[in-house]
Structures are given as C-alpha cells and as structure tokens.
Scaffold this motif. Sequence first.
Motif, PDB file in Angstrom:
ATOM      1  N   GLU A  11      51.372   5.771  38.614  1.00 48.05           N
ATOM      2  CA  GLU A  11      50.911   7.139  38.414  1.00 48.05           C
ATOM      3  C   GLU A  11      50.462   7.732  39.737  1.00 48.05           C
ATOM      4  OE1 GLU A  11      51.188   8.944  35.685  1.00 48.05           O
ATOM      5  OE2 GLU A  11      52.154   7.190  34.776  1.00 48.05           O
ATOM      6  N   PRO A  12      50.829   8.996  39.990  1.00 43.15           N
ATOM      7  CA  PRO A  12      50.385   9.627  41.232  1.00 43.15           C
ATOM      8  C   PRO A  12      48.874   9.774  41.241  1.00 43.15           C
ATOM      9  CG  PRO A  12      51.539  11.210  39.842  1.00 43.15           C
ATOM     10  CD  PRO A  12      51.624   9.877  39.167  1.00 43.15           C
ATOM     11  N   GLY A  13      48.323   9.757  42.430  1.00 43.19           N
ATOM     12  CA  GLY A  13      46.886   9.877  42.568  1.00 43.19           C
ATOM     13  C   GLY A  13      46.406  11.307  42.433  1.00 43.19           C
ATOM     14  N   ARG A  14      45.161  11.450  42.096  1.00 42.53           N
ATOM     15  CA  ARG A  14      44.509  12.751  42.022  1.00 42.53           C
ATOM     16  C   ARG A  14      43.247  12.668  42.843  1.00 42.53           C
ATOM     17  NH1 ARG A  14      48.697  14.645  41.061  1.00 42.53           N
ATOM     18  NH2 ARG A  14      49.588  14.853  39.019  1.00 42.53           N
ATOM     19  N   PRO A  15      42.924  13.583  43.691  1.00 43.51           N
ATOM     20  CA  PRO A  15      43.647  14.823  43.890  1.00 43.51           C
ATOM     21  C   PRO A  15      44.911  14.603  44.721  1.00 43.51           C
ATOM     22  CG  PRO A  15      41.841  14.698  45.452  1.00 43.51           C
ATOM     23  CD  PRO A  15      41.750  13.475  44.563  1.00 43.51           C
ATOM     24  N   SER A  16      45.849  15.526  44.583  1.00 43.37           N
ATOM     25  CA  SER A  16      47.057  15.435  45.394  1.00 43.37           C
ATOM     26  C   SER A  16      46.793  16.093  46.750  1.00 43.37           C
ATOM     27  CB  SER A  16      48.237  16.109  44.684  1.00 43.37           C
ATOM     28  OG  SER A  16      47.965  17.477  44.483  1.00 43.37           O
ATOM     29  N   PHE A  17      47.641  15.771  47.723  1.00 43.61           N
ATOM     30  CA  PHE A  17      47.476  16.278  49.075  1.00 43.61           C
ATOM     31  C   PHE A  17      48.650  17.179  49.424  1.00 43.61           C
ATOM     32  CE2 PHE A  17      44.709  12.743  48.863  1.00 43.61           C
ATOM     33  CZ  PHE A  17      43.694  12.982  49.765  1.00 43.61           C
ATOM     34  N   HIS A  18      48.442  18.052  50.396  1.00 42.43           N
ATOM     35  CA  HIS A  18      49.509  18.970  50.810  1.00 42.43           C
ATOM     36  C   HIS A  18      50.656  18.235  51.491  1.00 42.43           C
ATOM     37  CE1 HIS A  18      47.483  22.588  49.599  1.00 42.43           C
ATOM     38  NE2 HIS A  18      46.366  22.150  50.171  1.00 42.43           N
ATOM     39  N   ALA A  19      50.364  17.146  52.174  1.00 43.06           N
ATOM     40  CA  ALA A  19      51.430  16.354  52.802  1.00 43.06           C
ATOM     41  C   ALA A  19      52.192  15.646  51.683  1.00 43.06           C
ATOM     42  CB  ALA A  19      50.841  15.350  53.773  1.00 43.06           C
ATOM     43  N   GLU A  20      53.474  15.931  51.591  1.00 43.87           N
ATOM     44  CA  GLU A  20      54.290  15.476  50.458  1.00 43.87           C
ATOM     45  C   GLU A  20      54.202  13.969  50.212  1.00 43.87           C
ATOM     46  OE1 GLU A  20      58.987  15.338  49.185  1.00 43.87           O
ATOM     47  OE2 GLU A  20      58.334  16.788  50.677  1.00 43.87           O
ATOM     48  N   LEU A  21      54.198  13.165  51.268  1.00 43.08           N
ATOM     49  CA  LEU A  21      54.233  11.720  51.096  1.00 43.08           C
ATOM     50  C   LEU A  21      52.847  11.069  51.107  1.00 43.08           C
ATOM     51  CD1 LEU A  21      57.351  10.915  53.280  1.00 43.08           C
ATOM     52  CD2 LEU A  21      57.222  11.211  50.802  1.00 43.08           C
ATOM     53  N   ALA A  22      51.797  11.860  51.294  1.00 42.23           N
ATOM     54  CA  ALA A  22      50.440  11.309  51.285  1.00 42.23           C
ATOM     55  C   ALA A  22      49.972  11.156  49.848  1.00 42.23           C
ATOM     56  CB  ALA A  22      49.500  12.224  52.056  1.00 42.23           C
ATOM     57  N   TYR A  75      56.999  15.220  32.389  1.00 41.14           N
ATOM     58  CA  TYR A  75      56.797  16.536  33.015  1.00 41.14           C
ATOM     59  C   TYR A  75      57.760  16.847  34.151  1.00 41.14           C
ATOM     60  CZ  TYR A  75      52.403  16.109  30.476  1.00 41.14           C
ATOM     61  OH  TYR A  75      51.466  15.908  29.512  1.00 41.14           O
ATOM     62  N   TRP A  76      58.739  15.996  34.429  1.00 44.69           N
ATOM     63  CA  TRP A  76      59.702  16.267  35.491  1.00 44.69           C
ATOM     64  C   TRP A  76      61.024  16.723  34.878  1.00 44.69           C
ATOM     65  CZ3 TRP A  76      58.918  16.167  40.710  1.00 44.69           C
ATOM     66  CH2 TRP A  76      57.726  15.595  41.152  1.00 44.69           C
ATOM     67  N   ASP A  77      61.643  17.731  35.503  1.00 39.98           N
ATOM     68  CA  ASP A  77      62.952  18.223  35.088  1.00 39.98           C
ATOM     69  C   ASP A  77      63.851  18.364  36.303  1.00 39.98           C
ATOM     70  OD1 ASP A  77      62.570  18.659  32.228  1.00 39.98           O
ATOM     71  OD2 ASP A  77      61.134  20.202  32.838  1.00 39.98           O
ATOM     72  N   GLU A  78      65.149  18.213  36.079  1.00 39.87           N
ATOM     73  CA  GLU A  78      66.139  18.309  37.153  1.00 39.87           C
ATOM     74  C   GLU A  78      66.653  19.737  37.260  1.00 39.87           C
ATOM     75  OE1 GLU A  78      70.659  16.763  37.818  1.00 39.87           O
ATOM     76  OE2 GLU A  78      69.188  15.234  37.227  1.00 39.87           O
ATOM     77  N   TYR A  79      66.805  20.205  38.501  1.00 39.22           N
ATOM     78  CA  TYR A  79      67.326  21.538  38.776  1.00 39.22           C
ATOM     79  C   TYR A  79      68.322  21.450  39.932  1.00 39.22           C
ATOM     80  CZ  TYR A  79      63.376  23.120  36.000  1.00 39.22           C
ATOM     81  OH  TYR A  79      62.476  23.308  34.987  1.00 39.22           O
ATOM     82  N   THR A  80      69.098  22.514  40.108  1.00 40.40           N
ATOM     83  CA  THR A  80      70.064  22.587  41.197  1.00 40.40           C
ATOM     84  C   THR A  80      69.850  23.886  41.965  1.00 40.40           C
ATOM     85  OG1 THR A  80      71.664  21.360  39.869  1.00 40.40           O
ATOM     86  CG2 THR A  80      72.519  22.510  41.803  1.00 40.40           C
ATOM     87  N   ASN A  81      69.724  23.780  43.305  1.00 43.40           N
ATOM     88  CA  ASN A  81      69.609  24.960  44.166  1.00 43.40           C
ATOM     89  C   ASN A  81      70.924  25.718  44.193  1.00 43.40           C
ATOM     90  OD1 ASN A  81      66.976  24.553  45.003  1.00 43.40           O
ATOM     91  ND2 ASN A  81      67.563  23.369  46.801  1.00 43.40           N
ATOM     92  N   ASN A  82      70.901  26.912  44.759  1.00 40.42           N
ATOM     93  CA  ASN A  82      72.114  27.711  44.922  1.00 40.42           C
ATOM     94  C   ASN A  82      73.153  27.007  45.783  1.00 40.42           C
ATOM     95  OD1 ASN A  82      71.042  29.739  43.358  1.00 40.42           O
ATOM     96  ND2 ASN A  82      70.260  30.904  45.100  1.00 40.42           N
ATOM     97  N   ASN A  90      58.028  19.217  38.876  1.00 38.07           N
ATOM     98  CA  ASN A  90      57.037  18.797  37.896  1.00 38.07           C
ATOM     99  C   ASN A  90      56.346  20.037  37.361  1.00 38.07           C
ATOM    100  OD1 ASN A  90      54.405  18.038  36.799  1.00 38.07           O
ATOM    101  ND2 ASN A  90      54.871  15.992  37.559  1.00 38.07           N
ATOM    102  N   GLU A  91      56.524  20.292  36.075  1.00 41.06           N
ATOM    103  CA  GLU A  91      55.970  21.503  35.461  1.00 41.06           C
ATOM    104  C   GLU A  91      54.435  21.477  35.383  1.00 41.06           C
ATOM    105  OE1 GLU A  91      56.210  20.878  30.758  1.00 41.06           O
ATOM    106  OE2 GLU A  91      58.144  20.618  31.749  1.00 41.06           O
ATOM    107  N   LEU A  92      53.838  20.286  35.443  1.00 38.78           N
ATOM    108  CA  LEU A  92      52.387  20.175  35.344  1.00 38.78           C
ATOM    109  C   LEU A  92      51.704  20.401  36.690  1.00 38.78           C
ATOM    110  CD1 LEU A  92      50.081  19.470  33.359  1.00 38.78           C
ATOM    111  CD2 LEU A  92      50.323  17.100  34.094  1.00 38.78           C
ATOM    112  N   THR A  93      52.248  19.776  37.742  1.00 41.86           N
ATOM    113  CA  THR A  93      51.609  19.844  39.061  1.00 41.86           C
ATOM    114  C   THR A  93      52.260  20.844  40.006  1.00 41.86           C
ATOM    115  OG1 THR A  93      53.022  18.120  40.001  1.00 41.86           O
ATOM    116  CG2 THR A  93      50.979  17.403  38.904  1.00 41.86           C
ATOM    117  N   GLY A  94      53.499  21.247  39.721  1.00 42.71           N
ATOM    118  CA  GLY A  94      54.236  22.131  40.623  1.00 42.71           C
ATOM    119  C   GLY A  94      54.878  21.402  41.784  1.00 42.71           C
TER     120      GLY A  94
END
Length: 148
Positions: A11-22, A75-82, A90-94
Amino acid sequence: VTAFAARGAGEPGRPSFHAELADPYAEPNEDYVLPVDICLRHVTAALLKGTDSADAKVASQDLAGQAGDGKLREYWDEYTNNDGTIYWWNELTGDTSYAAPTMQLDTCLAYLRDRIGVPRDMSAGAAMQLRAHLNWAIDLLNKKGFRQ
C-alpha cells in the motif's frame, strides 16, 4: 532490499509526496518478500554469470509467467493520451503512473528498478547493469507459456 521491493505490491504511504518516486511511508506486502527474494537471487546470478548461463535457464523456468493476472489496484483506471501513450490514473489520489499499478511480482521489481539512485546507491554503470537485469527478470515474469 527484498522488503523495500515488496513495497511495489504493498500500500502506498500517506502522506504522499510531490516527488513521484518518493514514498517513505509505503508498506511492503509481506506475501511478496519471499518471491522477490527468489527473483533477486536469479538477478544476482545473471549479473555474475550472464543471462545465457545455465543458471539463467533455470531462472527462465522458475520465473516465466509468474507475474500474475494483471489485475489493477483499487481506484486505478487505464487511459490513453492523444499520442497513444498508455497511462494509469488513480481516481482517489489523483496520482498518475506510466507503469501498470498492479499488486504483482513484476511491479515489485519495477518499484526497485525505478528507485535505484545514482550516485547514492551505486555508480552509474552498476545501476545501468542492475536495471537491465531487473528488466530481464520482469520480462521473464511476464512471459507466457514457457513453464515446463
């Protein structure tokens, strides 16, 4: 190292950090510690003896097709860019990820691969080799129909 890599299926930690891999508060999935250990032993043997060695052939038999069913985390869904790039949101955390957020063994190895720091953890050359061999193991885990 195995418990750290098992965070990839935890499970990801909380709080989350702005650095994607932190993710200093992430919790490892204890069910994956032993399988990750086995994978890392195969990666170590491949680093020392090469991916064409007899030990690497055993790794192919042990790991092929063992990644899992590909089910996404909640809470994760797959999408495709243009431009056709696939990403997951992730719809919960963004949060956005360009690697499938599954709770599987290949995700654990990718978690470790993406967090190898240069020069903090090792030299650039060593990191490149380790990442390449982790990718080799990830490819084996996702290989279908090879098990004997």
